[in-house]
Design a protein around this motif. Sequence first.
Motif, PDB file in Angstrom:
ATOM      1  N   ASP A 130       0.803  -1.269   0.028  1.00  0.00           N
ATOM      2  CA  ASP A 130       0.182   0.114   0.246  1.00  0.00           C
ATOM      3  C   ASP A 130       0.819   1.238  -0.029  1.00  0.00           C
ATOM      4  OD1 ASP A 130      -2.438  -1.565  -0.043  1.00  0.00           O
ATOM      5  OD2 ASP A 130      -2.497  -1.642   2.184  1.00  0.00           O
ATOM      6  N   LEU A 131       1.896   1.130   0.722  1.00  0.00           N
ATOM      7  CA  LEU A 131       2.721   2.354   0.831  1.00  0.00           C
ATOM      8  C   LEU A 131       3.593   2.721  -0.469  1.00  0.00           C
ATOM      9  CD1 LEU A 131       4.428   1.803   4.410  1.00  0.00           C
ATOM     10  CD2 LEU A 131       2.800   3.798   3.827  1.00  0.00           C
ATOM     11  N   ALA A 149       4.424   8.586   2.229  1.00  0.00           N
ATOM     12  CA  ALA A 149       4.671   7.133   2.102  1.00  0.00           C
ATOM     13  C   ALA A 149       6.018   6.851   1.578  1.00  0.00           C
ATOM     14  CB  ALA A 149       3.570   6.828   1.120  1.00  0.00           C
ATOM     15  N   LEU A 170       0.963   4.117  -2.867  1.00  0.00           N
ATOM     16  CA  LEU A 170       0.594   5.753  -2.210  1.00  0.00           C
ATOM     17  C   LEU A 170       1.944   6.447  -2.862  1.00  0.00           C
ATOM     18  CD1 LEU A 170      -0.872   5.242   1.080  1.00  0.00           C
ATOM     19  CD2 LEU A 170      -2.080   6.294  -0.800  1.00  0.00           C
ATOM     20  N   ALA A 171       3.299   5.854  -2.548  1.00  0.00           N
ATOM     21  CA  ALA A 171       4.366   6.517  -3.154  1.00  0.00           C
ATOM     22  C   ALA A 171       4.520   7.132  -4.535  1.00  0.00           C
ATOM     23  CB  ALA A 171       5.613   6.110  -2.508  1.00  0.00           C
TER      24      ALA A 171
END
Length: 55
Positions: free
Chosen positions: A22-23, A37, A26-27
């Motif tokens: 997920d990070l 993120a 997002l990044a």
Amino acid sequence: MSSEASDTRQSAIETAEELRDDLEALAASDLPFAYDAERILEDLEQAQKEETAGQ
């Protein structure tokens, strides 16, 4: 580092590892918090390197 601080740090690392996909998504996005993120991922990598070096 106290045992409680160590436990908290380890818990944060484990949580970031669980959220890695997920990070990363997002990044890679253009959302306003994408930078945050990215920083979390960088901090996670650094923590993992420190953990490996300390063993």
